[in-house]
Design a protein around this motif. Structure first.
Motif, mmCIF file in Angstrom:
data_model
loop_
_atom_site.group_PDB
_atom_site.id
_atom_site.type_symbol
_atom_site.label_atom_id
_atom_site.label_comp_id
_atom_site.label_asym_id
_atom_site.label_seq_id
_atom_site.Cartn_x
_atom_site.Cartn_y
_atom_site.Cartn_z
ATOM 1 N N GLN A 24 0.829 -1.203 0.000
ATOM 2 C CA GLN A 24 0.000 0.000 0.000
ATOM 3 C C GLN A 24 0.869 1.260 0.000
ATOM 4 N N ILE A 25 1.945 1.227 0.774
ATOM 5 C CA ILE A 25 2.829 2.394 0.852
ATOM 6 C C ILE A 25 3.559 2.592 -0.465
ATOM 7 N N ARG A 26 4.032 1.504 -1.034
ATOM 8 C CA ARG A 26 4.739 1.611 -2.318
ATOM 9 C C ARG A 26 3.820 2.145 -3.406
ATOM 10 N N ASP A 27 2.588 1.696 -3.408
ATOM 11 C CA ASP A 27 1.643 2.137 -4.439
ATOM 12 C C ASP A 27 1.335 3.627 -4.343
ATOM 13 N N ALA A 28 1.625 4.259 -3.202
ATOM 14 C CA ALA A 28 1.383 5.689 -3.036
ATOM 15 C C ALA A 28 2.502 6.542 -3.614
ATOM 16 N N ILE A 29 3.570 5.908 -4.106
ATOM 17 C CA ILE A 29 4.724 6.627 -4.626
ATOM 18 C C ILE A 29 4.840 6.365 -6.121
ATOM 19 N N PRO A 30 4.985 7.397 -6.938
ATOM 20 C CA PRO A 30 5.055 7.211 -8.392
ATOM 21 C C PRO A 30 6.181 6.265 -8.795
ATOM 22 N N PRO A 31 5.926 5.371 -9.762
ATOM 23 C CA PRO A 31 6.924 4.366 -10.162
ATOM 24 C C PRO A 31 8.239 4.958 -10.661
ATOM 25 N N PHE A 72 8.107 -5.356 8.735
ATOM 26 C CA PHE A 72 9.130 -4.628 8.002
ATOM 27 C C PHE A 72 8.811 -3.144 7.926
ATOM 28 N N GLN A 73 7.573 -2.818 7.557
ATOM 29 C CA GLN A 73 7.222 -1.405 7.363
ATOM 30 C C GLN A 73 7.161 -0.640 8.680
ATOM 31 N N ARG A 74 6.804 -1.299 9.772
ATOM 32 C CA ARG A 74 6.840 -0.618 11.072
ATOM 33 C C ARG A 74 8.273 -0.320 11.474
ATOM 34 N N GLY A 75 9.179 -1.250 11.192
ATOM 35 C CA GLY A 75 10.582 -0.993 11.464
ATOM 36 C C GLY A 75 11.121 0.140 10.610
ATOM 37 N N ALA A 76 10.695 0.176 9.343
ATOM 38 C CA ALA A 76 11.154 1.252 8.455
ATOM 39 C C ALA A 76 10.687 2.615 8.939
ATOM 40 N N ALA A 77 9.475 2.676 9.496
ATOM 41 C CA ALA A 77 8.946 3.948 9.995
ATOM 42 C C ALA A 77 9.596 4.380 11.308
ATOM 43 N N ALA A 78 10.313 3.477 11.967
ATOM 44 C CA ALA A 78 10.941 3.787 13.256
ATOM 45 C C ALA A 78 12.309 4.439 13.047
ATOM 46 N N GLU A 119 11.612 14.054 -3.373
ATOM 47 C CA GLU A 119 10.268 13.981 -3.937
ATOM 48 C C GLU A 119 9.494 12.804 -3.360
ATOM 49 N N ALA A 120 10.143 11.658 -3.251
ATOM 50 C CA ALA A 120 9.461 10.474 -2.729
ATOM 51 C C ALA A 120 9.026 10.674 -1.287
ATOM 52 N N THR A 121 9.811 11.417 -0.519
ATOM 53 C CA THR A 121 9.455 11.665 0.877
ATOM 54 C C THR A 121 8.160 12.441 0.992
ATOM 55 N N GLU A 122 7.917 13.360 0.079
ATOM 56 C CA GLU A 122 6.666 14.111 0.112
ATOM 57 C C GLU A 122 5.459 13.190 -0.060
ATOM 58 N N TYR A 123 5.555 12.229 -0.955
ATOM 59 C CA TYR A 123 4.473 11.258 -1.131
ATOM 60 C C TYR A 123 4.338 10.362 0.106
ATOM 61 N N LEU A 124 5.476 9.963 0.671
ATOM 62 C CA LEU A 124 5.439 9.120 1.870
ATOM 63 C C LEU A 124 4.775 9.863 3.020
ATOM 64 N N LYS A 125 5.163 11.112 3.256
ATOM 65 C CA LYS A 125 4.573 11.913 4.332
ATOM 66 C C LYS A 125 3.069 12.063 4.153
ATOM 67 N N ALA A 126 2.644 12.293 2.908
ATOM 68 C CA ALA A 126 1.208 12.469 2.657
ATOM 69 C C ALA A 126 0.432 11.197 2.956
ATOM 70 N N PHE A 127 1.066 10.036 2.768
ATOM 71 C CA PHE A 127 0.354 8.778 2.966
ATOM 72 C C PHE A 127 0.372 8.316 4.421
ATOM 73 N N ILE A 128 1.536 8.345 5.085
ATOM 74 C CA ILE A 128 1.613 7.780 6.438
ATOM 75 C C ILE A 128 1.390 8.822 7.529
ATOM 76 N N GLY A 129 1.363 10.102 7.186
ATOM 77 C CA GLY A 129 0.999 11.141 8.145
ATOM 78 C C GLY A 129 1.897 11.206 9.362
ATOM 79 N N ASP A 130 1.296 11.092 10.542
ATOM 80 C CA ASP A 130 2.036 11.248 11.793
ATOM 81 C C ASP A 130 3.037 10.133 12.049
ATOM 82 N N HIS A 131 3.014 9.080 11.263
ATOM 83 C CA HIS A 131 4.007 8.010 11.415
ATOM 84 C C HIS A 131 5.349 8.397 10.805
#
Length: 430
Positions: free
Chosen positions: A21-28, A299-305, A343-355
């Motif tokens: 889901q997180i990957r799909d939020a970032i342009p290929p 994996f993704q929870r560890g990545a967000a930490a 650029e990718a960080t902007e998409y990540l921030k928009a998707f995971i928000g406060d995480h």
């Protein structure tokens, strides 16, 4: 053990989305690796290192010349000479660190889509900067696969209450000074030691690494627990690279003198270890970041930490290739080239928000604060936060019933990613 103050702490809910889901939020297109672009950054860094090196050759002759000593006085010229050397060491240390970062990109196959290009460039760069390329790549990939897992992470694994011998009792009944009460002078000494020696100590003795590994674990023995039997040739190749570097430095010392090698190369290299340890320590050590036990980890929870930081401002962005400014996206997608990180960080921030975690705190202040605030975690619990020198945390986990297990959060794509060989050129999730 929970204390009264924890009742008023902000509650933390673990990341609920799958990596797909997180990957799909970032342009290929942000996952595409551009070899010519990577080679441009490599050539730029090598050119900068050469120019700064050449400038350094003028320092001693200029400030020791009779004309300058007469114009300034011998004392002033001596002070300005060492000031010029400090400038050389500062910028050459940053440039060398940028070259080390490119080697790190190669280790993740983020520099190029061609494995031979990644390994050739990464091997040379890391060997010249005293890093065993293949050996460290193996353990570093395992760190990415298991980041923030108390049982499986490779490095910056928190000490527990029992590791420090702190009794399980109400905070007000514990003599914290006895267990954690270092003086500011001693803390400063420990920080300096960490910044200059931690990386060699990790490679040689597994300092700050996984506590479950046996005594004597290191990155140079092919039969180390870090490696499989099939990886032994890679370990030997890494060792050969360091032996070649030692030979080159010995030859340079015999020709130009050990003092010259120390000034032009040795001190900038020491600053590489400092910047690298400071960056990675601050990425992974903060009272706001969780650690996990058991099936609560994914994996993704560890990545967000992890936390992005404004590290040295424009100098960190230019010389260090954004390695500290955009590290969170790197943990989610290690194969993504660094130049797509902003650029990718902007998409990540928009998707995971406060995480998503970011800090503007000046990095030397952050280093001091994190070292003092991140003392230990509890022996029990699925989601853990660091506690300070008085046993206080800044966050608390939500109730167990509100958390998803790894089976809830992982999709088929994630399960495959966890089974990858750590030496594979394939990305963890791409």
């Amino acid at each position: 053990m929970a204390d009264t103050h924890e009742e008023d702490l902000p509650t933390f809910e673990p990341l609920p989305w799958s990596i797909k889901q997180i990957r799909d939020a970032i342009p290929p297109h942000l996952f595409v690796r551009d070899t010519p672009k990577g080679l441009y950054y490599l050539a730029r860094d090598l050119l900068l290192a050469s120019l700064v090196w050449k400038a350094g050759t003028f320092i001693d002759p200029f400030f020791r010349s009779d004309d300058v000593r007469t114009m300034m006085s011998p004392g002033a010229s001596h002070i300005l000479r060492w000031f010029a050397w400090c400038l050389y060491w500062w910028f050459q240390g940053l440039i060398f660190t940028g070259l080390w970062v490119i080697g790190h990109e190669c280790g993740h196959s983020a520099f190029s889509s061609h494995r031979s290009v990644n390994d050739s460039i990464g091997f040379v760069l890391h060997s010249l900067l005293w890093t065993p390329y293949f050996s460290w790549r193996i353990s570093h990939h395992r760190h990415h696969r298991n980041h923030a897992s108390m049982e499986r992470d490779e490095v910056y694994v928190p000490k527990t209450r029992s590791d420090l011998g702190i009794p399980k009792a109400p905070a007000q009944d514990i003599d914290w000074e006895h267990y954690l009460g270092d003086t500011p002078v001693y803390t400063l000494y420990m920080l300096i030691r960490q910044q200059l020696l931690a990386f060699p100590a990790y490679l040689l003795w597994n300092v700050s690494g996984q506590k479950n590994y046996p005594r004597g674990t290191n990155h140079f023995l092919p039969n180390s627990i870090l490696f499989t039997r099939d990886q032994a040739p890679l370990v030997m190749a890494s060792n050969a690279g360091l032996i070649a570097t030692a030979y080159l430095l010995r030859s340079a010392s015999l020709r130009w003198g050990a003092a010259a090698v120390l000034k032009y190369y040795g001190i900038p290299w020491l600053l590489v270890t400092h910047w690298f340890i400071m960056i990675t320590f601050l990425h992974h050590t903060d009272p706001e970041l969780p650690h996990y036990r058991g099936k609560t980890w994914t994996f993704q929870r560890g990545a967000a930490a992890t936390v992005d930081r404004n590290f040295l401002g424009w100098q960190g962005r230019f010389f260090l290739h954004d390695v500290a400014h955009f590290h969170v996206i790197h943990h989610f997608f290690p194969k993504m080239p660094f130049y797509h990180g902003p650029e990718a960080t902007e998409y990540l921030k928009a998707f995971i928000g406060d995480h998503y975690h970011y800090s503007e705190k000046p990095v030397f202040q952050a280093l001091w604060d994190s070292y003092n605030q991140c003392q230990f975690v509890e022996d029990e619990g699925e989601i853990l936060f660091y506690k300070d020198r008085r046993g206080r945390a800044v966050r608390k986990p939500a109730a167990v019933s509100a958390r998803a297990t790894s089976c809830d959060a992982l999709g088929e794509h994630d399960t495959r990613s966890l089974a990858l060989d750590p030496t594979s050129p394939k990305d963890l999730v791409a």
